[in-house]
Design an enzyme around this catalytic site. Structure first.
Site, mmCIF file in Angstrom:
data_model
loop_
_atom_site.group_PDB
_atom_site.id
_atom_site.type_symbol
_atom_site.label_atom_id
_atom_site.label_comp_id
_atom_site.label_asym_id
_atom_site.label_seq_id
_atom_site.Cartn_x
_atom_site.Cartn_y
_atom_site.Cartn_z
ATOM 1 N N ASP A 204 0.844 -1.056 -0.007
ATOM 2 C CA ASP A 204 0.085 -0.039 0.087
ATOM 3 C C ASP A 204 0.885 1.178 0.082
ATOM 4 O O ASP A 204 1.931 1.401 0.823
ATOM 5 C CB ASP A 204 -0.897 0.093 1.043
ATOM 6 C CG ASP A 204 -1.882 1.139 1.366
ATOM 7 O OD1 ASP A 204 -2.623 1.368 0.363
ATOM 8 O OD2 ASP A 204 -1.744 2.137 2.095
ATOM 9 N N GLU A 256 15.047 -14.986 0.699
ATOM 10 C CA GLU A 256 15.362 -15.937 1.716
ATOM 11 C C GLU A 256 14.193 -17.137 1.595
ATOM 12 O O GLU A 256 14.547 -18.232 2.300
ATOM 13 C CB GLU A 256 15.121 -15.315 3.282
ATOM 14 C CG GLU A 256 16.323 -14.108 3.395
ATOM 15 C CD GLU A 256 15.709 -13.610 4.698
ATOM 16 O OE1 GLU A 256 14.995 -13.991 5.525
ATOM 17 O OE2 GLU A 256 16.487 -12.582 5.060
#
Length: 547
Positions: A204, A256
């Protein structure tokens, strides 16, 4: 499209505005239970993933975009355990899950902001937000002239004399992204949800976050210049270059985890070049193409947007991500059903419908626009109810309006409630299957009596319906080797007609002219937004051809 390319380069992602999608517990508000019950529908529609608007713990001053705890689900929607089950079940249906993340601000009920209020002026706790003394001899004037996106000033003064910044509602204080705690906290939140199986995040206000350290007054507003290229403005709080360091760090967090986790940015940028900066190879993966959403129903405008977007995003190796509607804008059948404005509206400018609505015209154009969007290279987003052809609800009584824009504007802007009305699933009267049978709760926003004709049940199996058009388009898009990520080649076409080819053997034609046009040579009509007769395409229609 390479079979080994990441899924998000071609994905069709369905936006779930959760409070308006499906109500599972009968309280009139959509929730995780309702969403879980409708996963078979989403699978049958043919989408690759769902983006879920904020579901975190929140006082709901801005319907969840004021987050009090990013690691908790609001009880209105369910629990973290239910969210984990949703993610697991969605994956079983072959659907990925992308929640919202709101990094520009928190709720004023967030533990950090409560601590800042208690600690007082000059405290370390206040450094995580943007607190400043006021201007004038007694500090009674705001620190600068910034304005809230919801209307009114962007500053609120506390009893102790300090002012705090909120680019949205006063209940949404802006974070200070120069403070190391802020970046560390959000990286921790990302890992919390990635560890629970989410496939990415929609960000956002991705173009916000960084403010000019001196907090200068706003630059003079640029008047739109028809026919002139947009020039980037060095804005004190939008789209500052320093924001990209945040997203380079986020990209490392996503990398990751296995499985091509991805980000999509809600980034309003002045130019395609500025938008492309968000999706460089070490940054975010995709960004919404708001230029396409804001384009008029005009072939020159649309082609310019498509060309510029593909060129700029292609220059950094990113796919385009097309969108026609979302929870913040007037639904596109209602936009397209009015006389086209003389220019596109620009970023951070409110779209104001003008002129009488011809909904039949708007719906024809919406059907054609869907085939155009889904044939373009890259990915696409479908806003819930778009596949049903829902128009904007423009006659909501003032007494039910809940968007903070309505109050903050002094009741001069109705806000975004008209595109957020709960969607219809079945039946002839409210709540149209939105809530379970036998429950008496009214939907949080009232549904129009005409909603019955738009319901999933009413449209299913009707080959002329918007729903079956979307189902067919998504089925073909998934099966046809030419569609998804890749390139296009424009074809010669009559005036006000767009035609392009994608390999192998696919052509899309969109007739934006007032006259029928002849179709190019083809071996089959794969799909059309309306009847194709005598080798011609009627005005405001689109067709997919095998060639």
């Amino acid at each position: 499209m390479s079979p080994t390319a990441p899924w998000w380069r071609s994905a069709v992602i369905y936006q779930v505005y959760i409070r308006s999608f499906a109500d599972g517990n009968g309280d009139g508000v959509g929730d995780i239970a309702g969403l879980r019950s409708r996963l078979p529908y989403l699978k049958s529609l043919g989408v690759d993933a769902i983006w879920i608007n904020p579901w975190y713990k929140s006082p709901m001053a801005d319907h969840g975009y004021d987050v009090a705890d990013f690691r908790e689900i609001d009880p209105l929607f369910g629990s973290v355990a239910e969210a984990e089950r949703l993610i697991e079940e969605a994956h079983e249906h072959g659907i990925r899950v992308i929640p919202d993340i709101v990094p520009n601000h928190t709720s004023d009920r967030h533990a950090w902001f409560r601590a800042a209020l208690a600690a007082g002026p000059g405290s370390p706790e206040r450094e995580r937000y943007v607190f400043r003394p006021g201007r004038g001899p007694d500090g009674a004037e705001p620190p600068n002239d910034w304005v809230s996106c919801f209307g009114g000033p962007a500053w609120t003064r506390l009893p102790d004399g300090d002012w705090y910044l909120h680019l949205f509602a006063p209940e949404q204080p802006d974070l200070n992204w120069q403070h190391p705690d802020v970046g560390a906290e959000f990286e921790s939140v990302l890992r919390f949800w990635f560890g629970r199986g989410v496939d990415g995040f929609r960000i956002d206000v991705a173009h916000g976050l960084i403010k000019h350290p001196e907090l200068p007054d706003l630059p003079p507003r640029r008047a739109p210049e028809d026919g002139q290229p947009v020039r980037h403005t060095d804005h004190p709080h939008w789209d500052r270059d320093e924001v990209h360091a945040v997203y380079r760090a986020w990209r490392k967090v996503a990398d990751e985890f296995p499985g091509d986790r991805c980000f999509v940015a809600e980034a309003w940028a002045d130019t395609p070049e500025r938008l492309a900066a968000y999706v460089r190879r070490d940054g975010l993966h995709t960004a919404f193409n708001f230029d396409f959403l804001m384009a008029t129903w005009d072939p020159k405008d649309l082609r310019t947007v498509i060309d510029d977007s593909l060129a700029m995003l292609g220059s950094v190796g990113a796919p385009a991500t097309w969108v026609l509607s979302n929870h913040d804008v007037v639904r596109h059948p209602s936009r397209y059903g009015r006389p086209s404005p003389t220019r596109r509206w620009v970023a951070n400018e409110t779209y104001r419908p003008e002129g009488p609505l011809d909904l039949a015209l708007g719906t024809r154009r919406a059907r054609a626009a869907a085939l155009l969007m889904l044939a373009l290279p890259g990915g696409a987003y479908v806003y819930q109810g778009e596949e049903l052809g829902l128009p904007e609800v423009e006659d909501l009584p003032e007494s039910v309006l809940q968007d903070p824009v309505w109050e903050r504007s002094g009741h001069t802007e109705r806000g975004r409630d008209g595109c957020r009305v709960p969607i219809p699933w079945s039946g002839r009267s409210a709540p149209y299957g939105f809530s379970p049978d036998g429950t008496n709760a009214e939907p949080w926003l009232p549904q129009p009596s005409r909603w019955a004709e738009y319901s999933v049940a009413a449209q299913s199996g009707d080959p002329a319906s918007m729903l079956e058009l979307y189902r067919a388009a998504l089925r073909l898009r998934r099966a046809h080797p030419a569609l998804g990520d890749g390139t296009l080649t424009w074809l010669d076409a009559p005036e006000r007609v767009l035609a392009f080819r994608r390999e192998p053997g696919f052509v899309c034609v969109v007739n934006l002219s007032p006259e029928a046009c002849a179709l190019p040579d083809h071996t089959a009509v794969l799909l059309a937004s309306g009847p194709v007769e005598g080798g011609t395409l009627a005005p405001d229609q689109a067709v997919w051809l095998a060639v």
